[in-house]
Design an enzyme around this catalytic site. Structure first.
Site, PDB file in Angstrom:
ATOM      1  N   PHE A   1       0.864  -1.182   0.000  1.00 51.31           N
ATOM      2  CA  PHE A   1       0.000   0.000   0.000  1.00 51.31           C
ATOM      3  C   PHE A   1       0.895   1.224   0.000  1.00 51.31           C
ATOM      4  O   PHE A   1       1.760   1.355   0.865  1.00 51.31           O
ATOM      5  CB  PHE A   1      -0.914   0.027   1.237  1.00 51.31           C
ATOM      6  CG  PHE A   1      -1.944   1.129   1.149  1.00 51.31           C
ATOM      7  CD1 PHE A   1      -1.601   2.436   1.465  1.00 51.31           C
ATOM      8  CD2 PHE A   1      -3.227   0.874   0.716  1.00 51.31           C
ATOM      9  CE1 PHE A   1      -2.508   3.467   1.347  1.00 51.31           C
ATOM     10  CE2 PHE A   1      -4.155   1.900   0.607  1.00 51.31           C
ATOM     11  CZ  PHE A   1      -3.804   3.189   0.919  1.00 51.31           C
TER      12      PHE A   1
ATOM     13  N   ASP B   1       9.308   3.033   1.665  1.00 52.52           N
ATOM     14  CA  ASP B   1       8.123   3.799   2.071  1.00 52.52           C
ATOM     15  C   ASP B   1       7.869   3.591   3.564  1.00 52.52           C
ATOM     16  O   ASP B   1       7.335   2.558   3.966  1.00 52.52           O
ATOM     17  CB  ASP B   1       6.907   3.381   1.238  1.00 52.52           C
ATOM     18  CG  ASP B   1       5.681   4.200   1.604  1.00 52.52           C
ATOM     19  OD1 ASP B   1       4.644   4.029   0.950  1.00 52.52           O
ATOM     20  OD2 ASP B   1       5.757   5.001   2.552  1.00 52.52           O
TER      21      ASP B   1
ATOM     22  N   LYS C   1       2.143  10.453   8.469  1.00 48.92           N
ATOM     23  CA  LYS C   1       1.472   9.941   9.683  1.00 48.92           C
ATOM     24  C   LYS C   1       2.103  10.511  10.958  1.00 48.92           C
ATOM     25  O   LYS C   1       2.071  11.712  11.191  1.00 48.92           O
ATOM     26  CB  LYS C   1       1.463   8.406   9.650  1.00 48.92           C
ATOM     27  CG  LYS C   1       0.483   7.818   8.604  1.00 48.92           C
ATOM     28  CD  LYS C   1       0.427   6.316   8.666  1.00 48.92           C
ATOM     29  CE  LYS C   1      -0.378   5.727   7.529  1.00 48.92           C
ATOM     30  NZ  LYS C   1      -1.831   5.771   7.729  1.00 48.92           N
TER      31      LYS C   1
ATOM     32  N   THR D   1       1.895  23.965  -4.579  1.00 47.69           N
ATOM     33  CA  THR D   1       1.721  25.279  -3.960  1.00 47.69           C
ATOM     34  C   THR D   1       2.404  25.358  -2.602  1.00 47.69           C
ATOM     35  O   THR D   1       3.239  26.217  -2.356  1.00 47.69           O
ATOM     36  CB  THR D   1       0.217  25.588  -3.791  1.00 47.69           C
ATOM     37  OG1 THR D   1      -0.406  25.458  -5.058  1.00 47.69           O
ATOM     38  CG2 THR D   1       0.015  26.971  -3.212  1.00 47.69           C
TER      39      THR D   1
HETATM   40  C1  LIG Z   1       3.014   2.592   3.675  1.00 47.90           C
HETATM   41  C2  LIG Z   1       2.077   3.694   3.292  1.00 47.90           C
HETATM   42  N1  LIG Z   1       2.412   4.527   2.281  1.00 47.90           N
HETATM   43  C3  LIG Z   1       1.587   5.522   1.890  1.00 47.90           C
HETATM   44  C4  LIG Z   1       0.379   5.731   2.518  1.00 47.90           C
HETATM   45  C5  LIG Z   1      -0.494   6.874   2.042  1.00 47.90           C
HETATM   46  O1  LIG Z   1      -0.518   7.870   3.024  1.00 47.90           O
HETATM   47  P1  LIG Z   1      -1.770   8.885   3.049  1.00 47.90           P
HETATM   48  O2  LIG Z   1      -1.910   9.380   1.628  1.00 47.90           O
HETATM   49  O3  LIG Z   1      -2.957   8.068   3.518  1.00 47.90           O
HETATM   50  O4  LIG Z   1      -1.349   9.938   4.005  1.00 47.90           O
HETATM   51  C6  LIG Z   1      -0.007   4.913   3.587  1.00 47.90           C
HETATM   52  C7  LIG Z   1      -1.330   5.187   4.253  1.00 47.90           C
HETATM   53  N2  LIG Z   1      -1.862   4.205   5.124  1.00 47.90           N
HETATM   54  C8  LIG Z   1      -3.182   3.949   5.099  1.00 47.90           C
HETATM   55  C9  LIG Z   1      -3.786   3.113   5.950  1.00 47.90           C
HETATM   56  S1  LIG Z   1      -5.421   2.870   5.579  1.00 47.90           S
HETATM   57  C10 LIG Z   1      -5.322   3.901   4.285  1.00 47.90           C
HETATM   58  C11 LIG Z   1      -6.453   4.099   3.379  1.00 47.90           C
HETATM   59  O5  LIG Z   1      -6.348   5.032   2.554  1.00 47.90           O
HETATM   60  O6  LIG Z   1      -7.410   3.290   3.462  1.00 47.90           O
HETATM   61  C12 LIG Z   1      -4.058   4.455   4.149  1.00 47.90           C
HETATM   62  C13 LIG Z   1       0.850   3.864   3.993  1.00 47.90           C
HETATM   63  O7  LIG Z   1       0.507   3.015   4.982  1.00 47.90           O
END
Ligand SMILES: Cc1ncc(COP(=O)(O)O)c(CNc2csc(C(=O)O)c2)c1O
Length: 466
Positions: free
Chosen positions: A179, A288, A319, A348
Site C-alpha cells: 500500500f 516507504d 502519519k 503550492t
Molecule cells: C506505507 C504507506 N504509504 C503511503 C500511505 C499513504 O498515506 P496517506 O496518503 O494516507 O497519508 C499509507 C497510508 N496508510 C493507510 C492506511 S489505511 C489507508 C487508506 O487510505 O485506506 C491508508 C501507507 O501506509
C-alpha cells in the site's frame, strides 16, 4: 492525565454519533466513519467518543498519533509566540520559504534523518510524498540514461501531450499486498484491495511477490529462506523482462514491513539482496516508511533493522511524523539544468510549517523521554503477551508477529477477525484491521506495559465468548 482504563456506557457508535453521522451524511460520503470523537476529552492513549465512551486506542488515527491526544508539549508549542506565524501565514515553501525554515528543518527532520541521507523535501501526506518520490526516481533514471543533456525539441513537444520520448515508458516495480497511497501514481504501486483500484486506469508496471513467511519463524527457517530466494529471483526476472520490452524499471518501491497488506515481514537478508539488485540494475530504491517510520519498530526508521549496506535512495514519511515528505541521497537530488531545476518536484505549499512546529516538539520529546527505548520494552512485552494469548487460544490467535509495538496477529477468517474487533471495541479497546484476517497494533510512542495488560484482559474475555 490519562484515565486508568476504558469506560463503555453505550453501544459504539452511540446515539450522538449516529445523529452526527446522519447530519454529516447529508454533506458527504460517510461510508468509512466509525464513530464521532470528542477530541477535547481524549487523553494520551485514550480516545473519547461523543457518547461518553472512553476507549484504549491501539489504532490512533490509522497509526498517525505519536504522543497520544492533547499532549502538553503540543499545546505548549501552540502558545509559543515564535510559532504563531507558522500557524497563520502559510507560505508557498517552494518559492517563498520563511526566514526560520532552514533552522526548523534542521531541528526537526534532518535531526532524525535516516543514516546517510542529507536531503529532505516536505510534502502534504503520504500519497503526495510517494508521488513526488516516484517522479524523483524517474528524473534520476532519465538523467543517468541521457547523461544530463538538455531536452531535445521533440522531447519538449511530446512531453506536453503524454507521448514518448518526452514522456518515456519508464516503470516502477512494486509488490503484491503493498500500500503506497490512493493518488494515481501511488495507487499504481498499491495492490491491497480491489475497492481501492476499481475503475481507475492504471499503467502496466511490474508487480512482484512479497515474501509470504510462515510462523513461528524459528520453526520455518529453510522454507522462509526458499520463499525469499524465489521472490528475489522473480524481481530480477521482472526487471529483465520490462527492460527487454522497452519499458525499463526506473525504481522499486517497498515498505520495510507491509502494513495495509497485513503486517507482512521479510528478513534483513531479503532487503539487503533487494538493494543489491537495485545496484546491479541501476534502479532506485524507495523505502516507504509512511506507516513504519517515527520510532514504532524501536528504531526511528524501520529499515534501520535491515542492516542495508548503504542508505536507500529515498525514504517517504508521513502519519506520526506530522508532515509528509521524503528524504533522498545527494545522488537522487534533482540536478537538472537550471531551466529544469525548480518546478519539477513542486506544488503550492510543499508541506506545512505549522506541522513542522509540532514535529520539532515531537523530536525533542522522543529524545528527552527516550521513547525509542519505551517502544522497545513495551513492544517486547506486547509480542510476548500476544504469544501467550496464542498459546491459550491456538485455534483463534495465529501468526503472532511484530517489531517494537508494530505488532499483529491473524484469526482464521475475516469474519472471526471482524467479530473480535467489534467485541474488543464494545469492551473499550479500539484496534485496527489489516490484510484479510489480521488485527494490528498501531499504538502511540507513549504506550506502556499496563496498557498491554488492559488489552490482554479484555481480549482474553472476548476470545472466551467466540
Ligand atoms: C506505507 C504507506 N504509504 C503511503 C500511505 C499513504 O498515506 P496517506 O496518503 O494516507 O497519508 C499509507 C497510508 N496508510 C493507510 C492506511 S489505511 C489507508 C487508506 O487510505 O485506506 C491508508 C501507507 O501506509
Amino acid at each position: 492525565k490519562e484515565p486508568s482504563g476504558p469506560t463503555v456506557k453505550t453501544a459504539i457508535p452511540g446515539p450522538r454519533s449516529l445523529q452526527l453521522l446522519k447530519e454529516l451524511d447529508a454533506i458527504q460520503n460517510t461510508g468509512a466513519v466509525q464513530f464521532f470523537v470528542d477530541y477535547e476529552r481524549s487523553r494520551g492513549n485514550y480516545i473519547a467518543d461523543v457518547d461518553g465512551n472512553i476507549l484504549l486506542d491501539l489504532y490512533t488515527q490509522i497509526a498517525s498519533v505519536p504522543l497520544g491526544y492533547n499532549h502538553p508539549s503540543f499545546e505548549n508549542a501552540m502558545k509559543k509566540p515564535e510559532n504563531l506565524s507558522a500557524f497563520i501565514n502559510r507560505p508557498a515553501l517552494g518559492v517563498y520559504p520563511p526566514s526560520d525554515w532552514v533552522h526548523r528543518l534542521k531541528s526537526s527532520l534532518l535531526s532524525v534523518a535516516p543514516p546517510g541521507m542529507t536531503q529532505v523535501q516536505t510534502m502534504a501526506c503520504g500519497a503526495c510524498s510517494v508521488e513526488h518520490a516516484l517522479k524523483t526516481m524517474f528524473m534520476t533514471y532519465q538523467r543517468r540514461v541521457s547523461g544530463g543533456s538538455p531536452p531535445t525539441e521533440e522531447e519538449k513537444e511530446t512531453a506536453t501531450i503524454n507521448q514518448p520520448p518526452g514522456c518515456p515508458p519508464l516503470t516502477i516495480l512494486s509488490f503484491k499486498n503493498a500500500f503506497h497511497g490512493r493518488t494515481m501514481g501511488a495507487l499504481a504501486c498499491t495492490h491491497t484491495k480491489y475497492l481501492q483500484k476499481l475503475y481507475f486506469p492504471q499503467p502496466d508496471w511490474p508487480i512482484a511477490t512479497f515474501p509470504r513467511l510462515k510462523y513461528p519463524l524459528e520453526a520455518h527457517e529453510a522454507e522462509n529462506k526458499a520463499e525469499e530466494r524465489s521472490c528475489l529471483e522473480e524481481i530480477r526476472e521482472l526487471i529483465e523482462k520490462f527492460d527487454k520490452r522497452g519499458t525499463p524499471v526506473a525504481g522499486i518501491i517497498v515498505e520495510p514491513i507491509q502494513g495495509e497488506g497485513g503486517d507482512n515481514f521479510a528478513s534483513a537478508e531479503f532487503f539487503q539482496s533487494l538493494q543489491d539488485i537495485t545496484e546491479e540494475t541501476g534502479t532506485g530504491l524507495l523505502m516507504d516508511e509512511v506507516q513504519t517510520g517515527c520510532g514504532v519498530t524501536g528504531k526511528f526508521w524501520a529499515h534501520e533493522h535491515w542492516g542495508l549496506r548503504r542508505p536507500p535512495d529515498l525514504v517517504t514519511f508521513s502519519k506520526k511524523m506530522m508532515t509528509g515528505g521524503f528524504f533522498m541521497t545527494e545522488a537522487f537530488r534533482p540536478q537538472e539544468l537550471s531551466i529544469l531545476l525548480g518546478f519539477r518536484v513542486f506544488n503550492t505549499w510543499m508541506g506545512d510549517p505549522a506541522k513542522v512546529v509540532l514535529l520539532e516538539e515531537l523530536v525533542s520529546v522522543i529524545k528527552e523521554q527516550n521513547l525509542l527505548n519505551n517502544v522497545q520494552t513495551t513492544g517486547e512485552y506486547l509480542i510476548s503477551t500476544i504469544k501467550t494469548l496464542q498459546s491459550h487460544f491456538p485455534d483463534l490467535i495465529l501468526n503472532a508477529r511484530g517489531l517494537g509495538t508494530y505488532c499483529a496477529f491473524d484469526l482464521p477468517t475475516a469474519e472471526a477477525r471482524d467479530k473480535l474487533l467489534m467485541a474488543l471495541r464494545e469492551k473499550g479497546v479500539n484496534i485496527g484491521a489489516g490484510g484479510s484476517c489480521t488485527l494490528r497494533f498501531r499504538p502511540t510512542l507513549i504506550f506502556q506495559k499496563h496498557h498491554v495488560d488492559i488489552f490482554a484482559t479484555i481480549c482474553e474475555s472476548s476470545l472466551k465468548n467466540m
